[in-house]
Write an enzyme that holds these catalytic residues in place. Structure first.
Site, PDB file in Angstrom:
ATOM      1  N   ILE A  78      -3.143   4.541  29.855  1.00 39.36           N
ATOM      2  CA  ILE A  78      -3.002   3.356  28.995  1.00 39.36           C
ATOM      3  C   ILE A  78      -3.245   2.069  29.772  1.00 39.36           C
ATOM      4  O   ILE A  78      -4.039   1.214  29.358  1.00 39.36           O
ATOM      5  CB  ILE A  78      -1.597   3.349  28.332  1.00 39.36           C
ATOM      6  CG1 ILE A  78      -1.453   4.576  27.425  1.00 39.36           C
ATOM      7  CG2 ILE A  78      -1.371   2.060  27.561  1.00 39.36           C
ATOM      8  CD1 ILE A  78      -0.034   4.865  26.966  1.00 39.36           C
ATOM      9  N   ARG A 135       8.483   2.541  27.884  1.00 39.83           N
ATOM     10  CA  ARG A 135       9.761   3.177  27.583  1.00 39.83           C
ATOM     11  C   ARG A 135      10.876   2.135  27.719  1.00 39.83           C
ATOM     12  O   ARG A 135      10.892   1.371  28.684  1.00 39.83           O
ATOM     13  CB  ARG A 135      10.043   4.349  28.540  1.00 39.83           C
ATOM     14  CG  ARG A 135       9.296   5.632  28.182  1.00 39.83           C
ATOM     15  CD  ARG A 135       9.850   6.269  26.897  1.00 39.83           C
ATOM     16  NE  ARG A 135       9.138   7.467  26.481  1.00 39.83           N
ATOM     17  CZ  ARG A 135       8.104   7.517  25.642  1.00 39.83           C
ATOM     18  NH1 ARG A 135       7.629   6.405  25.113  1.00 39.83           N
ATOM     19  NH2 ARG A 135       7.550   8.664  25.306  1.00 39.83           N
ATOM     20  N   ASP A 166       7.754  -2.845  22.077  1.00 39.82           N
ATOM     21  CA  ASP A 166       7.519  -1.725  21.157  1.00 39.82           C
ATOM     22  C   ASP A 166       8.551  -0.630  21.380  1.00 39.82           C
ATOM     23  O   ASP A 166       8.617   0.317  20.605  1.00 39.82           O
ATOM     24  CB  ASP A 166       6.106  -1.162  21.374  1.00 39.82           C
ATOM     25  CG  ASP A 166       5.764  -0.094  20.350  1.00 39.82           C
ATOM     26  OD1 ASP A 166       5.881  -0.385  19.138  1.00 39.82           O
ATOM     27  OD2 ASP A 166       5.409   1.036  20.757  1.00 39.82           O
ATOM     28  N   GLU A 212      16.683   2.348  21.031  1.00 41.36           N
ATOM     29  CA  GLU A 212      15.846   2.474  19.829  1.00 41.36           C
ATOM     30  C   GLU A 212      16.214   3.647  18.931  1.00 41.36           C
ATOM     31  O   GLU A 212      15.975   3.604  17.725  1.00 41.36           O
ATOM     32  CB  GLU A 212      14.369   2.550  20.209  1.00 41.36           C
ATOM     33  CG  GLU A 212      13.956   3.808  20.949  1.00 41.36           C
ATOM     34  CD  GLU A 212      12.457   3.789  21.293  1.00 41.36           C
ATOM     35  OE1 GLU A 212      12.007   2.837  21.938  1.00 41.36           O
ATOM     36  OE2 GLU A 212      11.758   4.734  20.901  1.00 41.36           O
ATOM     37  N   HIS A 242       8.289   1.215  17.949  1.00 37.62           N
ATOM     38  CA  HIS A 242       7.629   2.307  18.681  1.00 37.62           C
ATOM     39  C   HIS A 242       6.400   2.809  17.904  1.00 37.62           C
ATOM     40  O   HIS A 242       6.194   4.013  17.714  1.00 37.62           O
ATOM     41  CB  HIS A 242       8.600   3.462  18.952  1.00 37.62           C
ATOM     42  CG  HIS A 242       8.221   4.267  20.166  1.00 37.62           C
ATOM     43  ND1 HIS A 242       9.146   4.751  21.068  1.00 37.62           N
ATOM     44  CD2 HIS A 242       7.012   4.676  20.633  1.00 37.62           C
ATOM     45  CE1 HIS A 242       8.521   5.420  22.025  1.00 37.62           C
ATOM     46  NE2 HIS A 242       7.221   5.388  21.786  1.00 37.62           N
TER      47      HIS A 242
HETATM   48  P1  NAD Z   1      -0.022   7.864  32.912  1.00 33.98           P
HETATM   49  O1  NAD Z   1       0.782   8.936  33.553  1.00 33.98           O
HETATM   50  O2  NAD Z   1      -1.430   8.124  32.562  1.00 33.98           O
HETATM   51  O3  NAD Z   1      -0.010   6.579  33.852  1.00 33.98           O
HETATM   52  C1  NAD Z   1       1.162   6.087  34.424  1.00 33.98           C
HETATM   53  C2  NAD Z   1       0.795   5.322  35.682  1.00 33.98           C
HETATM   54  O4  NAD Z   1       1.992   4.733  36.187  1.00 33.98           O
HETATM   55  C3  NAD Z   1       0.244   6.231  36.790  1.00 33.98           C
HETATM   56  O5  NAD Z   1      -0.948   5.675  37.292  1.00 33.98           O
HETATM   57  C4  NAD Z   1       1.361   6.241  37.835  1.00 33.98           C
HETATM   58  O6  NAD Z   1       0.885   6.360  39.166  1.00 33.98           O
HETATM   59  C5  NAD Z   1       1.997   4.894  37.593  1.00 33.98           C
HETATM   60  N1  NAD Z   1       3.378   4.793  38.055  1.00 33.98           N
HETATM   61  C6  NAD Z   1       4.357   5.730  37.985  1.00 33.98           C
HETATM   62  N2  NAD Z   1       5.500   5.238  38.471  1.00 33.98           N
HETATM   63  C7  NAD Z   1       5.249   3.965  38.855  1.00 33.98           C
HETATM   64  C8  NAD Z   1       6.025   2.949  39.432  1.00 33.98           C
HETATM   65  N3  NAD Z   1       7.315   3.125  39.713  1.00 33.98           N
HETATM   66  N4  NAD Z   1       5.427   1.772  39.709  1.00 33.98           N
HETATM   67  C9  NAD Z   1       4.114   1.572  39.451  1.00 33.98           C
HETATM   68  N5  NAD Z   1       3.315   2.498  38.906  1.00 33.98           N
HETATM   69  C10 NAD Z   1       3.885   3.679  38.602  1.00 33.98           C
HETATM   70  O7  NAD Z   1       0.831   7.397  31.645  1.00 33.98           O
HETATM   71  P2  NAD Z   1       0.264   6.743  30.306  1.00 33.98           P
HETATM   72  O8  NAD Z   1      -0.241   7.791  29.400  1.00 33.98           O
HETATM   73  O9  NAD Z   1      -0.610   5.607  30.656  1.00 33.98           O
HETATM   74  O10 NAD Z   1       1.643   6.223  29.652  1.00 33.98           O
HETATM   75  C11 NAD Z   1       2.296   5.082  30.170  1.00 33.98           C
HETATM   76  C12 NAD Z   1       3.603   4.847  29.432  1.00 33.98           C
HETATM   77  O11 NAD Z   1       3.353   4.614  28.044  1.00 33.98           O
HETATM   78  C13 NAD Z   1       4.595   6.006  29.472  1.00 33.98           C
HETATM   79  O12 NAD Z   1       5.906   5.492  29.655  1.00 33.98           O
HETATM   80  C14 NAD Z   1       4.510   6.607  28.097  1.00 33.98           C
HETATM   81  O13 NAD Z   1       5.703   7.277  27.745  1.00 33.98           O
HETATM   82  C15 NAD Z   1       4.295   5.349  27.275  1.00 33.98           C
HETATM   83  N6  NAD Z   1       3.750   5.566  25.938  1.00 33.98           N
HETATM   84  C16 NAD Z   1       4.172   4.766  24.926  1.00 33.98           C
HETATM   85  C17 NAD Z   1       3.671   4.932  23.647  1.00 33.98           C
HETATM   86  C18 NAD Z   1       4.088   4.050  22.505  1.00 33.98           C
HETATM   87  O14 NAD Z   1       3.813   4.374  21.344  1.00 33.98           O
HETATM   88  N7  NAD Z   1       4.743   2.935  22.749  1.00 33.98           N
HETATM   89  C19 NAD Z   1       2.738   5.940  23.405  1.00 33.98           C
HETATM   90  C20 NAD Z   1       2.290   6.716  24.473  1.00 33.98           C
HETATM   91  C21 NAD Z   1       2.792   6.515  25.739  1.00 33.98           C
END
Ligand code: NAD
Length: 335
Positions: A156, A235, A259, A264, A297
């Site tokens: 994302i 999150r 979001d 929540e 969300h």
């Molecule tokens: P992803 O695993 O593809 O990417 C996460 C990135 O964060 C990775 O590059 C990782 O190295 C990095 N990371 C991990 N811990 C870290 C830290 N402490 N400091 C800096 N970087 C760090 O995940 P994604 O698919 O991009 O999802 C990202 C977030 O979005 C997750 O929390 C997921 O649950 C959330 N999400 C929300 C929704 C929504 O509807 N709001 C939907 C899907 C995902």
């Protein structure tokens, strides 16, 4: 082969039927109830289960599933923080998830939150409701030329980076494991502090690992520029909400797009008679501000994403049942 799905919503049913028709050898059954120790027995006679929920997955419920002889679970979302992997190991489960159902959905929603805050849409909405169509004093800001800090540049965050760059922002990014696909952009800083100090807009896109609970706390807000726009569509637990409220009160944070919220589960996906009936004090402390936008969300909630969540989770569950390698297995050996 029989697969049972929990927590099926109305909007998922057409995609479920589509998958069902394409797989005549598989019997699909489902409930709109989420997976709990009370509903676990509904899966009796099934070979695999598919679920999604924001509430934690109960150990007792998982044990019941295990006792029914079921060992293959597929979740149709990305977040796995509702599981204690020790429970999954204890009961010998295999788990798949859907890590990339549509990163664009969340990245576009994030962009929308930033734009709505910068262009003061909540204030214009209020003025409109009072038939006040005057511009002053509701002047906006542009993304172009701003420094946007992106924490977490995976599926994302990397899309957010590209959207922000396309809009003319200077992007600074921080990631514990920088994304090789972005390394030639020269956007990474070495520490989170550098990002916090430099950014006009900060958006977080990391998973919620236990070590990262309240990653954005009072100390982090103190390091940010005064008036920073802060977005969390990742999150709720990543942010200390009380610290955010304090930072909004002091003007340190000039706008927040949320979001996700720590509390929540008590609010989102529920219908109240009025906003006043929402008992959560943090929600109440946030909701009536012109510079805060809360969405329930829904960043992920597009037809593309919902289709992919159903199809990818069912495909992987079936693969596991057939003894084939799933596309998106989860390593549950530690957490
Ligand atoms: P992803 O695993 O593809 O990417 C996460 C990135 O964060 C990775 O590059 C990782 O190295 C990095 N990371 C991990 N811990 C870290 C830290 N402490 N400091 C800096 N970087 C760090 O995940 P994604 O698919 O991009 O999802 C990202 C977030 O979005 C997750 O929390 C997921 O649950 C959330 N999400 C929300 C929704 C929504 O509807 N709001 C939907 C899907 C995902």
């Amino acid at each position: 082969m029989k697969i049972f799905l929990y927590g099926i919503r109305e909007d998922e049913k057409s995609y479920l039927n589509e998958w069902d028709q394409a797989h005549p050898g598989v019997e699909i059954n489902y409930t709109d109830d989420i997976f709990t120790s009370e509903t676990a027995q509904l899966a009796k006679g099934s070979d695999g289960v598919v679920m999604v929920q924001t509430q934690p997955y109960q150990r007792e419920a998982l044990k019941k599933l295990h006792d029914l002889g079921i060992s293959k679970i597929s979740v149709r979302n990305v977040g796995l923080d509702g599981f204690d992997f020790q429970d999954l190991r204890d009961f010998n489960f295999s788990l798949t998830y859907v890590p990339v159902y549509s990163p664009n959905a969340i990245a576009e929603h994030t962009t929308g939150l930033i734009l709505r805050l910068l262009r003061r849409v909540p204030e214009f909405d209020k003025k409109f409701a009072n038939a006040d169509f005057r511009w002053f004093p509701t002047i906006g800001e542009e993304i172009h030329g701003k420094t946007v800090g992106v924490i977490g540049t995976g599926h994302i965050g990397s899309v957010v980076v590209r959207i922000m760059m396309a809009m003319g922002a200077k992007v600074v990014a921080y990631d514990i494991a920088p994304n090789p696909a972005l390394e030639n952009l020269g956007i990474y800083v070495e520490t989170l502090d550098e990002l916090l100090e430099q950014s006009d807009i900060i958006t977080i896109h990391t998973p919620l690992a236990k070590k990262d609970i309240h990653m954005i706390d009072q100390t982090a807000f103190d390091k940010m520029k005064k008036g920073v726009i802060f977005i969390n569509a990742a999150r709720g637990g990543l942010v200390d909400t009380d610290a955010l409220i304090t930072a909004l009160d002091s003007g340190k944070v000039g706008g927040a797009g949320l979001d996700v919220l720590e509390s929540e589960n008590d609010v989102f996906q529920k219908k109240f008679d009025s906003i006043k009936d929402v008992k959560d004090p943090q929600f109440q402390a946030l909701i009536n501000r012109d510079n805060v936008i809360i969405t329930p969300h829904t960043a992920f909630y597009t037809t593309t994403a919902v289709h992919n969540m159903i199809f990818d989770s069912l495909n992987d569950n079936l693969k596991m049942l057939e003894g084939k390698a799933p596309k998106y297995p989860v390593d549950i050996s530690e957490n």
